[in-house]
Design a protein around this motif. Structure first.
Motif, PDB file in Angstrom:
ATOM      1  N   GLY A 328       0.788  -1.220   0.000  1.00 18.31           N
ATOM      2  CA  GLY A 328       0.000   0.000   0.000  1.00 18.31           C
ATOM      3  C   GLY A 328       0.821   1.271   0.000  1.00 18.31           C
ATOM      4  N   LEU A 329       2.135   1.165   0.223  1.00 22.12           N
ATOM      5  CA  LEU A 329       2.999   2.352   0.231  1.00 22.12           C
ATOM      6  C   LEU A 329       3.870   2.430  -1.019  1.00 22.12           C
ATOM      7  N   ARG A 330       3.540   1.663  -2.039  1.00 23.38           N
ATOM      8  CA  ARG A 330       4.380   1.590  -3.241  1.00 23.38           C
ATOM      9  C   ARG A 330       3.978   2.609  -4.307  1.00 23.38           C
ATOM     10  N   TYR A 331       3.279   3.650  -3.945  1.00 22.18           N
ATOM     11  CA  TYR A 331       2.833   4.643  -4.931  1.00 22.18           C
ATOM     12  C   TYR A 331       3.900   5.714  -5.121  1.00 22.18           C
ATOM     13  N   HIS A 332       3.993   6.254  -6.337  1.00 17.56           N
ATOM     14  CA  HIS A 332       5.086   7.179  -6.655  1.00 17.56           C
ATOM     15  C   HIS A 332       4.862   8.607  -6.153  1.00 17.56           C
ATOM     16  N   GLY A 333       3.632   8.962  -5.783  1.00 17.50           N
ATOM     17  CA  GLY A 333       3.359  10.336  -5.381  1.00 17.50           C
ATOM     18  C   GLY A 333       2.583  10.439  -4.083  1.00 17.50           C
ATOM     19  N   ALA A 334       2.212  11.671  -3.753  1.00 11.51           N
ATOM     20  CA  ALA A 334       1.409  11.943  -2.559  1.00 11.51           C
ATOM     21  C   ALA A 334       0.336  12.965  -2.913  1.00 11.51           C
ATOM     22  N   ALA A 335      -0.777  12.910  -2.226  1.00 13.31           N
ATOM     23  CA  ALA A 335      -1.909  13.794  -2.501  1.00 13.31           C
ATOM     24  C   ALA A 335      -1.456  15.256  -2.573  1.00 13.31           C
ATOM     25  N   PRO A 336      -2.002  16.041  -3.519  1.00 11.37           N
ATOM     26  CA  PRO A 336      -1.601  17.445  -3.659  1.00 11.37           C
ATOM     27  C   PRO A 336      -1.738  18.262  -2.378  1.00 11.37           C
ATOM     28  N   SER A 337      -2.830  18.077  -1.637  1.00  8.92           N
ATOM     29  CA  SER A 337      -3.034  18.837  -0.396  1.00  8.92           C
ATOM     30  C   SER A 337      -1.983  18.467   0.639  1.00  8.92           C
ATOM     31  N   LEU A 338      -1.693  17.176   0.783  1.00  4.49           N
ATOM     32  CA  LEU A 338      -0.661  16.738   1.717  1.00  4.49           C
ATOM     33  C   LEU A 338       0.708  17.229   1.268  1.00  4.49           C
ATOM     34  N   SER A 339       0.975  17.154  -0.037  1.00  2.47           N
ATOM     35  CA  SER A 339       2.257  17.619  -0.563  1.00  2.47           C
ATOM     36  C   SER A 339       2.491  19.085  -0.211  1.00  2.47           C
ATOM     37  N   MET A 340       1.449  19.907  -0.387  1.00  2.37           N
ATOM     38  CA  MET A 340       1.594  21.321  -0.049  1.00  2.37           C
ATOM     39  C   MET A 340       1.869  21.513   1.435  1.00  2.37           C
ATOM     40  N   LEU A 341       1.148  20.809   2.284  1.00  2.87           N
ATOM     41  CA  LEU A 341       1.325  20.966   3.730  1.00  2.87           C
ATOM     42  C   LEU A 341       2.720  20.526   4.167  1.00  2.87           C
ATOM     43  N   ILE A 342       3.287  19.537   3.487  1.00  2.97           N
ATOM     44  CA  ILE A 342       4.661  19.134   3.777  1.00  2.97           C
ATOM     45  C   ILE A 342       5.631  20.213   3.314  1.00  2.97           C
ATOM     46  N   LYS A 343       5.427  20.710   2.104  1.00  3.25           N
ATOM     47  CA  LYS A 343       6.323  21.750   1.591  1.00  3.25           C
ATOM     48  C   LYS A 343       6.256  23.021   2.424  1.00  3.25           C
ATOM     49  N   GLU A 344       5.105  23.307   3.016  1.00  2.00           N
ATOM     50  CA  GLU A 344       4.939  24.497   3.852  1.00  2.00           C
ATOM     51  C   GLU A 344       5.423  24.266   5.275  1.00  2.00           C
ATOM     52  N   GLY A 345       5.830  23.040   5.586  1.00  2.00           N
ATOM     53  CA  GLY A 345       6.356  22.734   6.909  1.00  2.00           C
ATOM     54  C   GLY A 345       5.305  22.497   7.978  1.00  2.00           C
ATOM     55  N   ILE A 346       4.042  22.433   7.582  1.00  3.74           N
ATOM     56  CA  ILE A 346       2.962  22.211   8.548  1.00  3.74           C
ATOM     57  C   ILE A 346       2.908  20.738   8.953  1.00  3.74           C
ATOM     58  N   VAL A 347       3.137  19.860   7.997  1.00  2.00           N
ATOM     59  CA  VAL A 347       3.205  18.423   8.259  1.00  2.00           C
ATOM     60  C   VAL A 347       4.665  17.980   8.143  1.00  2.00           C
ATOM     61  N   LYS A 348       5.144  17.263   9.144  1.00  2.00           N
ATOM     62  CA  LYS A 348       6.497  16.700   9.128  1.00  2.00           C
ATOM     63  C   LYS A 348       6.442  15.300   8.519  1.00  2.00           C
ATOM     64  N   TRP A 349       7.593  14.817   8.046  1.00  2.00           N
ATOM     65  CA  TRP A 349       7.608  13.473   7.464  1.00  2.00           C
ATOM     66  C   TRP A 349       8.762  12.648   8.013  1.00  2.00           C
ATOM     67  N   ARG A 350       8.575  11.329   7.939  1.00  2.00           N
ATOM     68  CA  ARG A 350       9.623  10.374   8.285  1.00  2.00           C
ATOM     69  C   ARG A 350       9.525   9.191   7.339  1.00  2.00           C
ATOM     70  N   GLU A 351      10.626   8.490   7.174  1.00  2.00           N
ATOM     71  CA  GLU A 351      10.654   7.263   6.381  1.00  2.00           C
ATOM     72  C   GLU A 351      11.379   6.179   7.173  1.00  2.00           C
ATOM     73  N   TYR A 352      10.796   4.984   7.200  1.00  2.00           N
ATOM     74  CA  TYR A 352      11.384   3.874   7.939  1.00  2.00           C
ATOM     75  C   TYR A 352      11.575   2.671   7.019  1.00  2.00           C
ATOM     76  N   ASN A 353      12.583   1.857   7.358  1.00  2.00           N
ATOM     77  CA  ASN A 353      12.861   0.681   6.538  1.00  2.00           C
ATOM     78  C   ASN A 353      12.175  -0.566   7.086  1.00  2.00           C
ATOM     79  N   GLU A 354      12.356  -1.660   6.371  1.00  2.00           N
ATOM     80  CA  GLU A 354      11.662  -2.907   6.696  1.00  2.00           C
ATOM     81  C   GLU A 354      11.966  -3.395   8.109  1.00  2.00           C
ATOM     82  N   ARG A 355      13.221  -3.411   8.490  1.00  2.00           N
ATOM     83  CA  ARG A 355      13.574  -3.909   9.817  1.00  2.00           C
ATOM     84  C   ARG A 355      12.925  -3.062  10.911  1.00  2.00           C
TER      85      ARG A 355
END
Length: 422
Positions: A328-355
Motif C-alpha cells: 500500500g505504500l508503493r505509490y510514486h506520489g502523494a496527494a496534492p493537499s498533503l504535498s503542499m502541507l509538507i512543503k509548507e512545513g505544517i506536516v512533518k515526514w519520516r521514512e522507515y525501513n523494513e527492519r
C-alpha cells in the motif's frame, strides 16, 4: 448504541479552503492530444467529480451513505494503548483509531461506499479500479455488491502473487480480479511485451483500469491521492475528534502512514482544520523514498498519463517501486493537499525501513494483541519514537495515530520478513 452512532459525522471536511495558499489546479500537459480533464467527465461518476473540485469546507454526507457507514461498523473504535505505554515506560498517553475494525479490514471502505452509491444513483452498472496491497480493491468489491453493481479490479502483479487471500475475498464479493499488467489493455500489452515478468505498480494498474473503463463504457473509482478521496476519508478524523472530546483529551501529536495520502489526510486534516494538535507526522517507506528524494512538481497520477497532471511530491510516473513487504505504500506520489502541507512545513515526514517497521509491528502486537498492517506499522514506529522521546523529556503528551488496517491477511509477508530478520 444510539450514542455511538451520534459520533458518526453528518458531513465530510474539505481542507482545500483552509490550506495556507491556493492549491495548484489539475491541468492538461501543454502538448496534449486530448483533454484529460474532459476525460474525467467520461470515466468518473458525476457527483464524485463535482466533489473533487468543490471548495466547500463541509460537504453533506447523504443519509443513505451515513446509514451504510453505521452498518459497516462506524464509528470505528478509538482505543488507548495502555500496554504499549507500559512497555515503553512512557508518560505519554497513546490512542489509536482502529480502521481495521471495518469488514474489509481497512479505511478504504470509507470512500468506496459513497463512490459506489453515487454511481448507483447515476444508473451505472459496472465499476472498475486498481488496487495495490488489495485493501482498496476489496472495499470496491464490497461496496459494488452492496449497491448491486459489477466490479473489475486490476491488482498489481506482485501483490496479486503475494496476497492470494485478498484476491479470494474480492472474488467472493463477486469482483473480477486481474493481475496487472494484463493483456486486457493496450498499455498492459505494451508493458508485458517489453517484460513478461513485470512486477507492476499502482500507477500501471491505475492506467489499465482507466483504459478498461473507457473502452467498455464503465465508471472508474479512485482510491487515493485525489481530493475527493481525502474528503470522504475525513470521516475518520471527525469521529476521532468527537471521541477524544468525550474522553476529555486534547491531542498533541497526530500520526499516519502515507501511500497516496488518503488515510493520513482523512485522519489528520480535520484536526488541522480545527486547530487541534501541535505536531503532524506523515510516515512513508524508506524503500519508496518519495519524501526524501521526490520532487514537488506537476506529474501524472497514473503511469500512462491518462489522468490530468497534479502538483504533488513525486518520484515520477515511470518510477517502478521495488516489490516490498508493504504494497500500500508503493505509490510514486502523494496527494496534492498533503504535498503542499509538507512543503509548507505544517506536516512533518519520516521514512522507515523494513527492519524498523517489523520490530515496531512486533512490539505493538505483543503489547496490544492486534496484528497491524505493514503500512500502519510505519505509523507505529513513529509513535514509538515519539513515546520514547516523551520518556526522555518527561512529557505527558497525547499521541494519537491511525491504525489504518489490520495485518491478518499480511501474515505471509510477515513470515518472509521474519526469515530475512533472522
Amino acid at each position: 448504541m444510539e450514542f455511538q452512532e451520534d459520533l458518526v459525522p453528518k458531513y465530510w471536511y474539505n481542507i482545500i479552503p483552509d490550506l495556507p495558499k491556493p492549491l495548484p489546479p489539475p491541468r492538461d500537459p501543454p502538448d496534449s492530444e486530448f483533454s484529460r480533464i474532459e476525460l474525467l467527465k467520461r470515466i468518473m461518476p458525476k457527483e464524485v467529480l463535482r466533489q473533487q473540485f468543490t471548495v466547500e469546507r463541509f460537504v453533506s454526507i447523504p443519509e443513505k451513505v451515513r446509514e451504510a457507514y453505521i452498518n459497516i461498523g462506524r464509528p470505528t473504535p478509538l482505543l488507548r494503548a495502555r500496554r504499549l505505554e507500559e512497555m515503553l515506560r512512557t508518560p505519554a498517553r497513546i490512542y489509536f483509531k482502529f480502521e481495521g475494525a471495518t469488514p474489509t479490514g481497512s479505511h478504504k471502505i470509507n470512500t468506496a461506499i459513497p463512490q459506489a452509491y453515487f454511481s448507483m444513483e447515476e444508473g451505472v452498472n459496472h465499476l472498475v479500479t486498481e488496487t495495490g496491497a488489495g485493501q482498496w480493491g476489496t472495499a470496491v468489491a464490497l461496496a459494488s455488491r452492496m449497491y448491486g453493481l459489477e466490479s473489475s479490479i486490476f491488482m498489481v502483479r506482485v501483490s496479486y502473487e503475494q496476497k492470494p487471500q485478498r484476491r479470494t475475498i474480492m472474488q467472493l464479493y463477486g469482483a473480477k480480479v486481474y493481475s496487472s499488467p494484463t493483456s486486457l489493455t493496450e498499455y498492459g500489452k505494451k508493458l508485458t511485451s517489453q517484460n513478461p515478468d513485470h512486477p507492476g505498480s499502482l500507477g500501471i494498474a491505475m492506467s489499465e483500469a482507466i483504459e478498461y473503463a473507457m473502452t467498455n463504457g464503465y465508471k472508474y473509482l479512485v482510491g487515493s491521492v485525489l481530493d475527493v478521496v481525502v474528503l470522504h476519508q475525513s470521516v475518520i478524523g471527525l469521529e476521532t475528534i468527537n471521541q477524544l472530546r468525550n474522553l476529555d483529551e486534547e491531542p498533541d501529536v497526530l500520526i499516519g502512514c502515507v501511500g497516496g495520502g488518503s488515510n493520513f489526510g482523512g485522519f489528520v486534516f480535520p484536526f488541522i482544520g480545527a486547530q487541534k494538535g501541535t505536531k503532524y507526522i506523515a510516515v512513508g517507506s524508506f524503500e519508496v523514498p518519495k519524501f526524501s528524494r521526490g520532487t514537488y512538481n506537476y506529474d501524472f497520477p497514473d503511469s500512462a498519463g491518462l489522468l490530468p497532471l497534479i502538483k504533488m511530491i513525486t518520484l515520477g510516473k515511470d518510477y517502478v517501486p521495488p516489490p516490498i513487504y508493504s504494497g500500500g505504500l508503493r505509490y510514486h506520489g502523494a496527494a496534492p493537499s498533503l504535498s503542499m502541507l509538507i512543503k509548507e512545513g505544517i506536516v512533518k515526514w519520516r521514512e522507515y525501513n523494513e527492519r524498523e517497521i517489523f520490530e515496531a509491528a512486533q512490539t505493538f502486537l505483543q503489547a496490544q494483541g492486534i496484528v497491524p498492517a505493514p503500512e500502519s506499522s510505519h505509523a507505529i514506529k513513529a509513535v514509538i519514537d515519539e513515546a520514547r522521546e516523551a520518556r526522555v523529556k518527561n512529557e505527558k503528551k497525547v499521541i494519537v495515530f491511525n491504525l489504518s488496517g489490520h495485518g491478518l491477511l499480511d501474515l505471509p509477508n510477515y513470515e518472509s520478513m521474519m526469515k530475512r530478520m533472522s
